[in-house]
Write a protein that holds these residues in place. Structure first.
Motif, PDB file in Angstrom:
ATOM      1  N   SER A   1       0.832  -1.199   0.000  1.00 11.59           N
ATOM      2  CA  SER A   1       0.000   0.000   0.000  1.00 11.59           C
ATOM      3  C   SER A   1       0.872   1.256   0.000  1.00 11.59           C
ATOM      4  O   SER A   1       0.575   2.221  -0.695  1.00 11.59           O
ATOM      5  CB  SER A   1      -0.957  -0.014   1.197  1.00 11.59           C
ATOM      6  OG  SER A   1      -0.249   0.211   2.400  1.00 11.59           O
ATOM      7  N   VAL A   2       1.967   1.222   0.758  1.00 10.34           N
ATOM      8  CA  VAL A   2       2.878   2.381   0.738  1.00 10.34           C
ATOM      9  C   VAL A   2       3.434   2.559  -0.668  1.00 10.34           C
ATOM     10  O   VAL A   2       3.474   3.680  -1.208  1.00 10.34           O
ATOM     11  CB  VAL A   2       4.025   2.193   1.758  1.00 10.34           C
ATOM     12  CG1 VAL A   2       5.076   3.267   1.568  1.00 10.34           C
ATOM     13  CG2 VAL A   2       3.480   2.230   3.165  1.00 10.34           C
TER      14      VAL A   2
ATOM     15  N   GLY B   1      -6.432   4.307   7.518  1.00  5.28           N
ATOM     16  CA  GLY B   1      -7.408   4.157   8.589  1.00  5.28           C
ATOM     17  C   GLY B   1      -8.725   3.610   8.058  1.00  5.28           C
ATOM     18  O   GLY B   1      -9.343   2.738   8.661  1.00  5.28           O
ATOM     19  N   ARG B   2      -9.143   4.119   6.901  1.00  7.04           N
ATOM     20  CA  ARG B   2     -10.394   3.629   6.321  1.00  7.04           C
ATOM     21  C   ARG B   2     -10.195   2.248   5.710  1.00  7.04           C
ATOM     22  O   ARG B   2     -11.065   1.402   5.753  1.00  7.04           O
ATOM     23  CB  ARG B   2     -10.899   4.619   5.273  1.00  7.04           C
ATOM     24  CG  ARG B   2     -11.491   5.881   5.885  1.00  7.04           C
ATOM     25  CD  ARG B   2     -12.246   6.679   4.836  1.00  7.04           C
ATOM     26  NE  ARG B   2     -11.362   7.111   3.765  1.00  7.04           N
ATOM     27  CZ  ARG B   2     -10.749   8.302   3.742  1.00  7.04           C
ATOM     28  NH1 ARG B   2     -10.948   9.161   4.721  1.00  7.04           N
ATOM     29  NH2 ARG B   2      -9.957   8.620   2.750  1.00  7.04           N
ATOM     30  N   ALA B   3      -9.013   2.045   5.122  1.00  8.38           N
ATOM     31  CA  ALA B   3      -8.769   0.785   4.417  1.00  8.38           C
ATOM     32  C   ALA B   3      -8.851  -0.397   5.374  1.00  8.38           C
ATOM     33  O   ALA B   3      -9.375  -1.451   5.018  1.00  8.38           O
ATOM     34  CB  ALA B   3      -7.415   0.822   3.717  1.00  8.38           C
TER      35      ALA B   3
ATOM     36  N   SER C   1     -17.940   3.306  -4.883  1.00 10.72           N
ATOM     37  CA  SER C   1     -16.940   2.963  -3.875  1.00 10.72           C
ATOM     38  C   SER C   1     -15.988   1.930  -4.462  1.00 10.72           C
ATOM     39  O   SER C   1     -16.397   1.018  -5.183  1.00 10.72           O
ATOM     40  CB  SER C   1     -17.611   2.418  -2.619  1.00 10.72           C
ATOM     41  OG  SER C   1     -17.648   1.016  -2.633  1.00 10.72           O
ATOM     42  N   VAL C   2     -14.720   2.117  -4.150  1.00 10.63           N
ATOM     43  CA  VAL C   2     -13.696   1.218  -4.710  1.00 10.63           C
ATOM     44  C   VAL C   2     -13.930  -0.199  -4.220  1.00 10.63           C
ATOM     45  O   VAL C   2     -13.896  -1.159  -4.990  1.00 10.63           O
ATOM     46  CB  VAL C   2     -12.295   1.718  -4.315  1.00 10.63           C
ATOM     47  CG1 VAL C   2     -11.243   0.697  -4.713  1.00 10.63           C
ATOM     48  CG2 VAL C   2     -12.012   3.052  -4.970  1.00 10.63           C
TER      49      VAL C   2
ATOM     50  N   GLY D   1      -6.841   0.232  -4.942  1.00 12.15           N
ATOM     51  CA  GLY D   1      -7.732  -0.818  -4.443  1.00 12.15           C
ATOM     52  C   GLY D   1      -7.529  -2.123  -5.171  1.00 12.15           C
ATOM     53  O   GLY D   1      -7.437  -3.189  -4.557  1.00 12.15           O
ATOM     54  N   ILE D   2      -7.424  -2.035  -6.495  1.00 15.80           N
ATOM     55  CA  ILE D   2      -7.271  -3.255  -7.284  1.00 15.80           C
ATOM     56  C   ILE D   2      -5.958  -3.946  -6.926  1.00 15.80           C
ATOM     57  O   ILE D   2      -5.916  -5.158  -6.711  1.00 15.80           O
ATOM     58  CB  ILE D   2      -7.332  -2.928  -8.787  1.00 15.80           C
ATOM     59  CG1 ILE D   2      -8.706  -2.359  -9.145  1.00 15.80           C
ATOM     60  CG2 ILE D   2      -7.051  -4.166  -9.610  1.00 15.80           C
ATOM     61  CD1 ILE D   2      -8.767  -1.734 -10.509  1.00 15.80           C
TER      62      ILE D   2
END
Lengths: 507, 314, 641
Positions: B20-21, B70-72, B86-87, B284-285
């Motif tokens: 993710s980073v 935080g949301r992920a 939304s993804v 997201g993908i």
């Protein structure tokens, strides 16, 4: 608060009254009709919509007027209009409610039009200064300049009426709420695949709801759309002139319907002052490009004989059509090379051209033509549905689009000519002649008076050659035989959609 | 075994974090300003600022990343830049499609690969061996999307046995689902089955030379029993390791093959997102794919442990 | 050695090599295809009959004709010309993508491998992250950053594939760094860069070449895929991927458009993969040069004359369990090359016959021949094997399966490899009991535990649930013995059962054999090269050399007075616990390979007593003890003195 209560009561009363009428007049809506759209859905906010994809909106949104079978606007959510100089007064239908229960009235309609003007995406509202309510069901539109086509504009997205709650919804692009015969079923729809619509229980004209379910399938792949039609997955769909529509034309059990009006495919030299591509500022270069295109072959090979060559923005049936312009840029490679030779860029140059899949082969053909005169056109793919948007930006020095040939010619100026025209991203100031003609064409209302003006504009456009017209093709619908036999299927005039009011399922 | 699973699941966390980073910082390098892309050239500075704030682009990247993270972790991968989709929703909607292709093609690859590899290994240098070897060598050279085109031309357009395009959900109709995934899965699975066949054959040839095979035969166990129980179990150990990699390959291949069959899977979503530079969608993908790959690796590790007692943590 | 991703074709090296052997035609063709590709790429402008961008819309979608050999595409462009120009893009793509991958991956891998520490940790975590994303997705994301186009797509693929080069280079550095010579170089004071250059880079070359061949093929396929989905080469340029992209839209109208670019991709990738296999094969051979047994065998066409008379000399023993007469085993097709000739011997109930000789003498093969488990290409051609009065050679494979385990069983040299690593030891014994004796699961299990207990395994119930790798070698061999004896066979073949074990354990296992033989009374054929072991456990000993028996006698007689020079040599080479230090006398030379046996006495070329008479075949002679040497009597006298 008081108002809201009263409106709500009224809406309930109206709905109840209409409900009684339906019960006796017509049967329950039954069956499903499936339509396939070739462009991807970008947004269901009509006022943010810059490209095609109206078939996604029509089930939910109704416009103030709609085009009749002959193309002349007839009232829909309006009941009548009156044009007085720069003032257009429109009376609205009473007793109409949005599917969420909110009432439709002049206040709402004004808010809609003013929002469209503020967003400044819809071309048809470019001439509108503002709108104001006169009384509960009358509104007045103030124009910036005379606009003989304002009512026609209100037949399209510019006249579509959104519920106040929808306007306030940040997720409006997927939560449309209108007055139309059907409501959008978000749960049953699948993103990027199919949009499902179900009858609007509060619809003001229940007799016209003939379907229990309407679906718009998002099938940008021409072959996939053709297969869906062959296998009966869809009942109808729209097509461009391409191999797949040619196959429909000759496949038993399928029919290719040539709709009213047509599409003019043209190349737009946006950077005509040469900011990014200096060569585009050279008229010789632009004329060379116009002469390099073999429109005859293009129509045969790329559009499978479904096209006619075009040298002006209008179709042969349109009142502004000028036969004198036929063949003005006839295919002539020698001439094209001569123009290039005497231009300031005899060695040629290269430029980028945005492309979406359905235009891919057209652009490859054009690239081939331009290659003959030393111009290298790089084709840059865009996500389907975004071509119109990128065409409004300076990302590309040129673009390619279609336009409806029966659109009022004033839109030519709004799209391409004015300094702030939608598809004039480099803000090139028009020549005095063009500007004068564009303004002159807005004064009279009578087409017979306007026609000579627009003919002049067309020939002036030909001289300046920053719009290179290629071909005209009719609006094409691919349908099954059963759809072809369905008498309730009415194709909207000059639009690639079917009128949903009164549409019934096949059989 | 449970310890292994826990170990692997714990290893998943830092991996997803690093991915993710990486994607987050990578996508922030994108040349174009996403705000510009959304508002277009005609927008006023005010409109621009509004969108910029809505997307949170006015904040430093670290802050954006932390907010996103935080949301992920709560399963919310954000919203597409270009619409209110939304993804998480979009990815989850496409996931079954791509998973169907990957799973069915993996099944085909395993069945065909193991069968061909076994047949070849049992009779080295026989015509079966040569035929399987030839097939495997070709299978690895055939582009999956080209094979898909040919399969469509033959089995969908000419013979009309299968639909040429589209996908039917398993829940809608299992039979139509199978019909819609069979051609793409064959196109996709061929090169993997070739790779697996080669692996099975070489592993099998190696295993058949092992003492324990001869020892089992020396105890009078039947050839079939020795082959199935003793040889195959051991030959599958290296095959499982390859399989984990092959499933990653299949997942990637599905992205391309989807295009041939006009299937709305993750590939179509990814290519669209890339063309639009829809950053949240791309992130997201990628994340969901990595999670999938890790789950597959975990599953193969477990199978590996079952087949190979030495690999089990004791 | 290479810690890179398991790549699709790296696993099948042996596989491809086997197929390729004798198919040099195919390799030649692969090379020719690649040469042709490069030539076409270089001279595309000259070779192509038309301009690849020259369109003729009126002649679109034509089928092949004399004007357009491969037809025309949707814009009437010549497909052949586009295909030829596509070669150029393919070559550029392969070269560019691979070069970027190497230039990015190798230096970085060398650096982090040499540096280690944080650099290594961070880069390797990033590599792991990239590798866990499907490759095409990585490329797509990078293209999102760079934009589409040939060179940008190749940068994307280069970054993607650099991870395998990085891991390869790092792995080599890590391995070499620990090598003594690098350490010594550091002590001498060479700079880091010199160490890297002088020592590590040459070591990296072979795996690097292998990885490059793998990458070239992968890059070609990926480029085609990216161009196909519109993110690689952009139209109107002719790449094979873009040609397929437009062909896809016209499949219904002219399917042939998809054929030429598809074939071009397949042939190119095929050629690259095949040549990669050959290169890998060559590099592999350089590391482990091993002449092929069957090639060596094929050289000798000499077929042994069979002397059918020797069996007559074999004395009959009472209670004979096994009797082998005139056994001949050959390898290969046709007449074949003999491995064992004219072998005859017998073993009585409760007796242990030692079969001794150097490796390569055919003693293990004898055991396997009795079980009919010799393996591919080997077969018995003459003679008989009689076990408990049944001629095993006359049995069907199925009947033979019945015999194995029940009547004869075998214990192998290395217990850690003769037990299946995937199953518990108890499972493997119980399996035999259930399959051969039809015991139920529970019965088989309790019998297994009994057997384990009997062979001296402490806590047998617990050990039955252990996997082979969890047991010591001695314990594992006890398990193997328990399994072999589980069905109470009348003959046990033990093939070097103590060789792989510690000396202390050896004695325990030998004691176990003796105890078990006392209890079960089976005959044992004890194969060993260790005469000390043979002396310990055997009643009689048969010495084998080059596929035949050269001497057989009671163990005391053999040790006290060896008759055959070979036996003498073996005895002389026996180490004695007392004198470890002086070098052991050895027999010079090696056992000749089958097919390379001397025509007369097979030992003659290593024998100190050779005479002219040794040039012809020597029969096995004698009465109580048999010996195959013309000078046996002289030697016996000499020994007696």
């Amino acid at each position: 608060m008081k108002h809201g209560m009263k409106d709500a009561l009224l809406a309930v009363a109206v709905a109840a009254g209409l409900g009684l009428g339906v019960a006796t007049a017509s049967a329950e809506p039954t069956g499903t009709f499936r339509y396939a759209e070739q462009v991807k859905l970008i947004t269901m906010d009509p006022q943010q919509q810059s490209g095609s994809g109206v078939p996604y909106l029509r089930p939910v949104y109704e416009s103030l007027f709609e085009r009749g079978p002959d193309g002349v606007p007839v009232p829909l959510l309006a009941t009548g209009y009156e044009v007085d100089g720069l003032d257009v007064t429109i009376t609205l239908r009473e007793g109409v409610a949005f599917s969420n229960g909110e009432a439709f009235n002049a206040e709402v309609a004004v808010a809609n039009i003013n929002r469209g003007v503020a967003l400044a995406i819809i071309e048809g509202l470019k001439t509108v200064e503002s709108a104001e309510a006169v009384d509960e069901f009358t509104l007045r539109i103030k124009l910036k300049e005379p606009d003989p086509a304002i009512i026609d504009s209100l037949c399209h997205t510019g006249g579509m009426m959104l519920a106040p709650a929808a306007i306030a919804d940040p997720a409006l692009d997927r939560n449309p709420i209108g007055t139309g015969p059907y409501v959008y079923d978000r749960e049953a729809s699948r993103e990027g695949e199919v949009r499902v619509y179900t009858p609007n229980p509060t619809y003001w004209d229940k007799d016209k709801i003939g379907l229990a379910r309407y679906e718009v399938w998002e099938l940008p792949d021409d072959t996939a759309r053709l297969n869906a039609l062959k296998t009966g997955q869809i009942d109808a769909g729209n097509w461009l002139a391409n191999p797949q529509s040619a196959i429909i034309d000759r496949t038993p059990g399928l029919k290719l319907v040539r709709g009213s009006g047509g599409l003019n495919y043209h190349v737009i030299i946006s950077d005509r002052e040469g900011t990014v591509v200096p060569a585009f500022a050279d008229l010789d270069v632009r004329q060379a490009m116009a002469h390099a295109i073999d429109r005859e072959a293009f129509g045969k090979a790329i559009q499978f004989g479904l096209a006619e060559k075009s040298f002006q923005p209008y179709g042969k049936d349109d009142w502004a059509y000028d036969p004198a312009l036929e063949g003005v840029y006839e295919y002539d490679l020698d001439k094209a090379r001569e123009y290039m030779a005497k231009s300031t860029f005899p060695e040629g140059f290269s430029f980028d051209m945005p492309s979406i899949p359905i235009y891919q082969s057209r652009l490859e053909a054009l690239a081939g033509f331009f290659n003959e005169i030393g111009i290298r056109m790089n084709i840059v793919p865009q996500e389907p549905g975004t071509l119109a948007r990128v065409s409004r930006t300076t990302s590309y020095p040129a673009t390619n689009l279609v336009w409806q040939t029966n659109t009022d010619p004033k839109f030519l100026a709004l799209r391409y000519i004015y300094e702030n025209a939608a598809y004039n991203p480099f803000k090139t100031a028009p020549s005095d002649e063009l500007l004068a003609l564009a303004e002159e064409g807005l004064q009279p209302v009578d087409p017979a008076v306007r026609a000579p003006i627009y003919r002049k504009m067309a020939s002036r456009l030909a001289e300046e050659a920053f719009l290179i017209f290629v071909t005209n093709t009719p609006i094409l619908f691919g349908v099954s035989d059963r759809t072809a036999d369905n008498e309730t299927v009415v194709y909207r005039f000059g639009e690639d959609s079917i009128n949903l009011r009164g549409l019934k399922a096949n059989d | 075994m449970i310890r292994l699973i826990v170990q692997r699941l714990l290893a998943l966390v830092p991996l997803l974090f690093i991915v993710s980073v990486l994607t987050f910082s990578f996508t922030s390098l994108l040349p174009s300003d996403p705000v510009d892309l959304i508002v277009g050239d005609t927008a006023t500075q005010e409109q621009y600022e509004i969108v910029r704030e809505r997307l949170g682009m006015n904040q430093p990247i670290v802050v954006r990343y932390v907010q996103w993270l935080g949301r992920a972790v709560q399963g919310d991968l954000g919203t597409s830049f270009f619409n209110s989709v939304s993804v998480t929703g979009a990815v989850m909607q496409r996931l079954p499609v791509t998973l169907s292709l990957t799973a069915v093609s993996a099944l085909i690859a395993i069945v065909v690969g193991v069968a061909a590899g076994m047949a070849a290994a049992l009779r080295p240098r026989s015509w079966i061996d040569r035929f399987a070897t030839l097939g495997a060598t070709f299978g690895q050279a055939i582009p999956n999307f080209w094979f898909g085109l040919i399969l469509v031309a033959v089995f969908a357009v000419n013979l009309r046995w299968f639909p040429a395009t589209g996908f039917t959900a398993l829940s809608a109709s299992p039979w139509d689902w199978l019909r819609s995934v069979i051609l793409p899965s064959i196109a996709l699975g061929t090169s993997s089955s070739a790779a697996i066949a080669r692996q099975v054959r070489s592993a099998m040839v190696g295993v058949l030379q092992q003492d324990y095979i001869r020892a089992a035969r020396a105890q009078g166990l039947s050839a079939r029993r020795v082959l199935i129980k003793h040889a195959l179990t051991n030959a599958m150990v290296p095959v499982v390791a390859v399989l984990s990699f092959q499933i990653t390959v299949l997942l990637g291949g599905a992205l391309v093959v989807e295009q041939v069959f006009a299937i709305n899977g993750l590939g179509t979503l990814a290519i669209g997102a890339v063309r639009q530079q829809d950053i949240p969608m791309i992130q997201g993908i990628v994340l969901v794919m990595v999670a999938l790959v890790v789950v597959v690796q975990l599953a193969t590790d477990i199978v590996y442990g079952l087949l190979n007692p030495k690999a089990r943590p004791s | 050695m290479t810690p890179s991703r398991p790549s699709p074709s790296s696993t099948g090296t042996r596989f491809a090599r086997q197929w390729l052997t004798g198919s040099s035609l195919i390799v030649t063709m692969a090379v020719m295809i690649l040469v042709l590709l490069v030539l076409l790429a270089l001279f595309a402008d000259v070779v192509a009959p038309y301009d690849p961008l020259k369109q003729n819309l009126m002649a679109a979608l034509q089928w092949p004709s004399s004007r357009h050999w491969l037809g025309t595409d949707d814009l009437g462009r010549d497909v052949l010309s586009r295909l030829i120009h596509g070669c150029r893009i393919a070559v550029i793509a392969a070269a560019e993508g691979t070069a970027i991958a190497v230039l990015l991956g190798v230096p970085l891998g060398l650096f982090i491998g040499y540096r280690g520490g944080w650099w290594d940790w961070i880069v390797m975590r990033m590599v792991e992250a990239i590798v866990s994303i499907p490759g095409i997705m990585v490329a797509i994301v990078i293209i999102a950053l760079l934009g589409p186009g040939l060179h940008k797509a190749m940068i994307a693929l280069g970054i993607l594939y650099s991870t395998s080069f990085l891991r390869l280079a790092r792995g080599v550095v890590l391995a070499e760094r620990e090598e003594v010579y690098v350490r010594s170089a550091r002590v001498i004071g060479a700079s880091d860069s010199r160490i890297l250059l002088r020592h590590i880079v040459p070591n990296i070359a072979p795996p690097l070449i292998v990885q490059i061949t793998l990458t070239v093929g992968a890059v070609l396929l990926s480029e085609a895929g990216l161009s196909f989905i519109g993110l690689g080469v952009q139209p109107p340029d002719a790449s094979w991927g873009t040609m397929l992209n437009s062909a896809a839209a016209f499949m219904d109208l002219n399917w042939f458009l998809a054929i030429p670019p598809g074939i071009a991709i397949i042939l190119t990738v095929l050629a690259v993969n095949l040549i990669g296999d050959v290169i890998r094969d060559g590099i592999g051979r350089g590391i482990a040069a091993e002449p092929r047994a069957d090639v060596a065998a094929a050289r000798s066409a000499a077929v042994e004359p069979t002397a059918a008379t020797e069996a007559a000399a074999l004395p009959r023993v009472e209670n004979e369990v096994l009797r082998v007469e005139n056994l001949q085993v050959v390898v290969g097709t046709g007449v074949g090359v003999p491995i064992i000739t004219d072998l005859s011997f017998g073993i009585a109930r409760g007796e242990t016959l030692g079969l001794v000789g150097e490796s390569g003498s055919g003693k293990t093969m004898t055991g396997l021949a009795i079980l009919r488990l010799m393996g591919g290409g080997l077969r018995t051609t003459h003679g008989s094997i009689t076990l408990d009065g049944r001629d095993l050679r006359s049995l069907s494979d199925r009947q033979m399966e019945q015999v194995r385990g029940n009547a004869v069983s075998m214990v192998f040299q290395d217990p850690t490899t003769s037990l299946n690593p995937a199953f518990t030891v108890g499972n493997q014994i119980a399996e035999v009991l259930r399959a051969k004796q039809g015991l139920s699961r529970a019965q088989a299990w309790s019998r297994t535990v009994e057997l384990l207990d009997r062979v001296g395994i402490p806590r047998p119930e617990e050990r039955a649930r252990a996997y082979p790798h969890e047991l010591s070698g001695g314990m594992a061999q006890r398990v193997a013995i328990a399994r072999a004896l589980s069905c109470n066979p009348s003959l046990l073949i033990a093939d070097e059962p103590t060789t792989a074990l510690d000396v202390t354990v050896q004695q325990e296992i030998l004691d176990l054999f003796r105890d078990l033989q006392d209890e079960f009374g089976m005959a044992i054929l004890f194969v060993t090269h260790d005469l000390a072991v043979a002396a310990d456990i055997c009643d009689r000993i048969a010495v084998m050399y080059a596929g035949e028996m050269v001497e057989t006698a009671k163990v005391d007689a053999l040790f006290s007075s060896p008759r055959h020079p070979y036996t003498r040599g073996l005895l002389a080479a026996m180490p004695h616990a007392s004198d470890r230090n002086p070098p052991l006398p050895t027999i010079r030379g090696n056992v000749p390979r089958p097919g390379a046996w001397p025509a007369g006495c097979r030992f003659s070329n290593r024998c100190d007593f050779r005479t002219a008479r040794c040039e012809q075949r020597i029969p096995l002679t004698g009465r109580d003890r048999l010996v195959r040497c013309v000078r046996a009597d002289e030697l016996a006298l000499e020994a007696a003195q």
